[in-house]
Write an enzyme that holds these catalytic residues in place. Sequence first.
Site, PDB file in Angstrom:
ATOM      1  N   GLY A 103      31.372  -9.867   0.336  1.00 39.53           N
ATOM      2  CA  GLY A 103      30.946 -10.822  -0.498  1.00 39.53           C
ATOM      3  C   GLY A 103      29.470 -10.948  -0.574  1.00 39.53           C
ATOM      4  O   GLY A 103      29.040 -11.640  -1.658  1.00 39.53           O
ATOM      5  N   CYS A 104      28.659 -10.675   0.237  1.00 40.72           N
ATOM      6  CA  CYS A 104      27.171 -10.527   0.083  1.00 40.72           C
ATOM      7  C   CYS A 104      26.745  -9.495  -0.714  1.00 40.72           C
ATOM      8  O   CYS A 104      26.182  -8.461  -0.147  1.00 40.72           O
ATOM      9  CB  CYS A 104      26.399 -10.467   1.495  1.00 40.72           C
ATOM     10  N   VAL A 105      26.886  -9.671  -2.176  1.00 39.87           N
ATOM     11  CA  VAL A 105      26.419  -8.634  -2.891  1.00 39.87           C
ATOM     12  C   VAL A 105      24.872  -8.691  -3.190  1.00 39.87           C
ATOM     13  O   VAL A 105      24.424  -9.583  -2.971  1.00 39.87           O
ATOM     14  CB  VAL A 105      27.086  -8.675  -4.180  1.00 39.87           C
TER      15      VAL A 105
END
Lengths: 105, 409
Positions: A103-105
Amino acid sequence: MPTREIAGKTIDFDDENFMSDHTQWNEDVATELAKEEGIEQLNDRHLVVINFMRKEFEEKGTGPSIRRLTKQSGVPTKELYALFPGGPAKKAARIAGITKPQGCV
Amino acid sequence: MKKLLILGAGTAGTIMLNKLLPVLNRDEWQITIVDQFETHYYQPGFLFIPFGIYGPQDVVKPKRDFFPSGAEVVFSPIDRIEAKDNRVVLDGGQIINYDILIVATGSKIVPAEIEGMDGSGWRKNIFDFYTIEGATALAKFLKFWEGGRLVLNIAEMPIKCPVAPLEFVFLADWWFTEQGIRDKVELQFVTPLPGAFTKPRASSVFGNFLTKKNIGLTADFNIARVDAENNKIISWEEQEEEYDLLVTIPTNMGDPLIERSGLGDELNFIPTDKHTLQSKDHENIFVLGDATDLPSSKAGSVAHFQADILFENILSYIEDRPLKARFDGHANCYIESGFGRGILIDFNYDTEPLPGKFPLPGIGPFSLLEETRMNHYGKMMFRWMYWNLLLKGAELPIESQMLMAGKRH
């Protein structure tokens, strides 16, 4: 792949400074990684989050988002930010010895 | 007779219907598509509505115009998917059984996810532009606004079309200049990301654009609540940003029907194999477009590239062959940068946006990661391509897999 010695163990890291092999992790390693993230001492609440992250990683192959952390670990969002200032999902993943959450793009 | 059921007739579902219907044997397969709404919105056009470039009439057409003859079309809200029994229950209890299910129910904004967002300030001085209602309400507000502090805030990732918030502030800079009030407007871009965009190289290019256009950047801001009384947003770490006008990209979530069906993650997105597009939990369910939990951008171009891959894999699945087509995360976005110019980016799971020429290596006519007039024309031309080619499943002159030719490191 960069390798460093931490708490007497040789640890492999990826290019973004996340551990690339989570089985090399133990609580002493976590304590040292926490210091690198500016957290002087890990308390029980930190460990609740860290252990939850490791469990998720082992089951799913990626760390949880903050939303999932809050919902599943029982630690409220506000407290997550207090425990891991500046970015709970990313910081806790670093200390938990897992790769950067998807999710931490 | 076997049944292939598509849920959702937006960009992804409509493309898939148009690709599959002509090739599946009609004596063996019946294709049904279900959607609750009869109107198709050209969502990339919403961005232009607040600035009066498009009106609502420019972005709507009846869904029926894009369905091929021979498809069974059902307009109804969907209550739930019962994956164990291979069936879908519509509102009112009607049941549709399926052999293969394609879920393309998209994502939408949920303002209520952030405390105080949809309270007293909602659509008074707090607006979204991800819905037709929000975009038109904001257009009306801007007509009379005399200036102040405009804060653009992204609530949390992932969001649909991750470049749209940047385009909004770029266009706002241009629009307020045209209105002669740019000196009375302070523009601030407030994001949970560590910079202007998700990928490092593009993030630095876009960061420079923000600086050049005199738009402030607040990074690593994770919104906790809106204080609509005092016109400020407050982060989980108690940072504050005051606003006179708040333009928000609220939390994006998959359809509530996914939650009711027990098929989604915490944002109601469906866990999906990022290469084959098969659901991780049910082998006869495939997921397309914004409804997936894929780490690719949620955008029409992505749904279109995915549709090429899923088409191959559905045909393989029907014939019991291995699913060989692999989606690579390809995205292709025209970014409107104001004053009649645009920037183009092209990337996938493994390769971040790079400079170069597109789609013809060395020739273009489009330039990657650079601001040109031609890129702006590409963006404006795209609406015609969308209605006339893309939705109908026609071949476009762009490969579904990203190509390295024409890009430089």
